[in-house]
Scaffold this motif. Structure first.
Motif, PDB file in Angstrom:
ATOM      1  N   GLY A 174       0.835  -1.188   0.000  1.00 31.62           N
ATOM      2  CA  GLY A 174       0.000   0.000   0.000  1.00 31.62           C
ATOM      3  C   GLY A 174       0.872   1.240   0.000  1.00 31.62           C
ATOM      4  O   GLY A 174       2.069   1.179   0.281  1.00 31.62           O
ATOM      5  N   GLY A 175       0.255   2.357  -0.319  1.00 28.72           N
ATOM      6  CA  GLY A 175       0.996   3.606  -0.298  1.00 28.72           C
ATOM      7  C   GLY A 175       1.674   3.912  -1.622  1.00 28.72           C
ATOM      8  O   GLY A 175       1.830   3.049  -2.487  1.00 28.72           O
ATOM      9  N   ASP A 176       2.097   5.136  -1.758  1.00 28.97           N
ATOM     10  CA  ASP A 176       2.727   5.595  -2.990  1.00 28.97           C
ATOM     11  C   ASP A 176       4.242   5.412  -2.894  1.00 28.97           C
ATOM     12  O   ASP A 176       4.987   6.333  -2.576  1.00 28.97           O
ATOM     13  N   VAL A 177       4.676   4.189  -3.147  1.00 30.14           N
ATOM     14  CA  VAL A 177       6.097   3.858  -3.088  1.00 30.14           C
ATOM     15  C   VAL A 177       6.478   3.137  -4.373  1.00 30.14           C
ATOM     16  O   VAL A 177       5.619   2.620  -5.092  1.00 30.14           O
ATOM     17  N   PRO A 178       7.767   3.087  -4.712  1.00 28.92           N
ATOM     18  CA  PRO A 178       8.185   2.365  -5.921  1.00 28.92           C
ATOM     19  C   PRO A 178       7.848   0.874  -5.826  1.00 28.92           C
ATOM     20  O   PRO A 178       7.919   0.272  -4.754  1.00 28.92           O
TER      21      PRO A 178
END
Length: 320
Positions: free
Chosen positions: A122-126
């Motif tokens: 989840g989340g905006d990560v690579p």
């Protein structure tokens, strides 16, 4: 076939923390097995936290039966003291990837199913593909070695770089298995360690764990209980050292070592050893074979600071 969503060590956890009551936080909500177990055992309120928003959609089918006794919050358990908004009577964490996530090929966690090389919880990560297609060979080797304890890390990293760009899980599986001997009967799949290491890298799981243990110390009220289930030896080592360090009053000293500042222990440990699965659980849920449960009970001492290095958290050479 065993239910893939059976919460591991639930019965031992409920026994170890009985009687259940008050406000609990399930920091790895997933399929909701621990949250439901806690509610059925007598918790007044369970706050379910997960960084994966899709799990809350799946809970819609059953959450209504608990009414306002179940509150769901998107976020990471490293922020639990803020997300809870109140002192807690208990915290439960089930570390690592869930079988539910492994079953979803489009999440990219499984080396057994073809899907996009993602691995983000989840989340905006690579994504895993982003990192593997851009990182230096040496960094990839360090990840495989330090996060997955993969002895063939350099060989696999070299093959990954040669095979770029990688976009599918099956591509990565083929690259890794091509560098290793075929598994013997009873051994884990050759790609297990590499996929595990890359998933930990993508989601900063060790960093989240250390921050989450510290957040639990801040969030728990005196007498509150911290229960952590781990499957990975490196995760369990971090949890074990945290609980030992935060339950040790220190001081004393001897003729060879100076007296250290006495720090009042933040936890007491009701069990000397980790709790594992019993034979009955293994019969119905083989996934539990490597699971370990550790429990700590919060004292009334002020929350302290935790040095990740003292917990033997694996660190990449370039992390400083």
């Amino acid at each position: 076939m065993a239910d893939p969503h059976i919460p591991v060590l639930l019965a031992p956890l409920l026994r170890a923390t009985a009687p259940i009551g008050g406000v609990w936080l399930d920091g790895t909500f997933g399929a909701g097995g621990y949250a439901r177990g806690l509610l059925d055992a007598g918790a007044d309120l369970v706050i379910g936290v997960d960084r994966d928003p899709s799990v809350f959609q799946m809970a819609e089918a059953w959450r209504g039966q608990y009414g306002d006794r179940l509150r769901l919050v998107e976020g990471t358990f490293s922020d639990m003291d803020v997300l809870a908004g109140q002192p807690l009577d208990g915290v439960v964490l089930d570390l690592g990837v869930s079988s539910m996530q492994l079953d979803q090929a489009d999440r990219g966690f499984s080396f057994m199913r073809d899907g996009p090389l993602d691995m983000r919880m989840g989340g905006d990560v690579p994504s895993a593909a982003d990192l593997l297609n851009s990182a230096e060979e040496a960094e990839i080797a360090d990840v495989l070695y330090h996060y997955g304890e993969e002895r063939a890390a350099r060989r696999i990293a070299r093959a990954i770089v040669a095979a770029r760009p990688l976009t599918r899980t099956t591509q990565l599986t083929q690259v890794v298995t091509g560098c290793l001997p075929r598994a013997k009967p009873g051994q884990s799949h050759p790609a297990t360690r590499s996929f595990q290491a890359i998933r930990i890298w993508v989601n900063d799981e060790f960093g989240q764990l250390v921050a989450g243990l510290s957040a639990a110390e801040r969030a728990l009220k005196p007498g509150g209980q911290l229960a952590v289930v781990s499957f990975h030896s490196l995760e369990d080592r971090i949890v074990k050292r945290f609980m030992q360090a935060r339950s040790d009053a220190g001081g004393g000293g001897n003729r060879y070592a100076p007296v250290t500042q006495v720090v009042e222990p933040a936890f007491r440990l009701p069990f000397r050893r980790a709790i594992g699965p019993d034979p009955d659980e293994l019969d119905v849920n083989p996934r539990a074979r490597s699971a370990l449960l550790r429990v700590g009970i919060r004292t009334d001492a002020p929350a302290g600071e935790v040095d990740a290095r003292s917990l033997a958290m694996p660190r990449l050479p370039g992390d400083g």
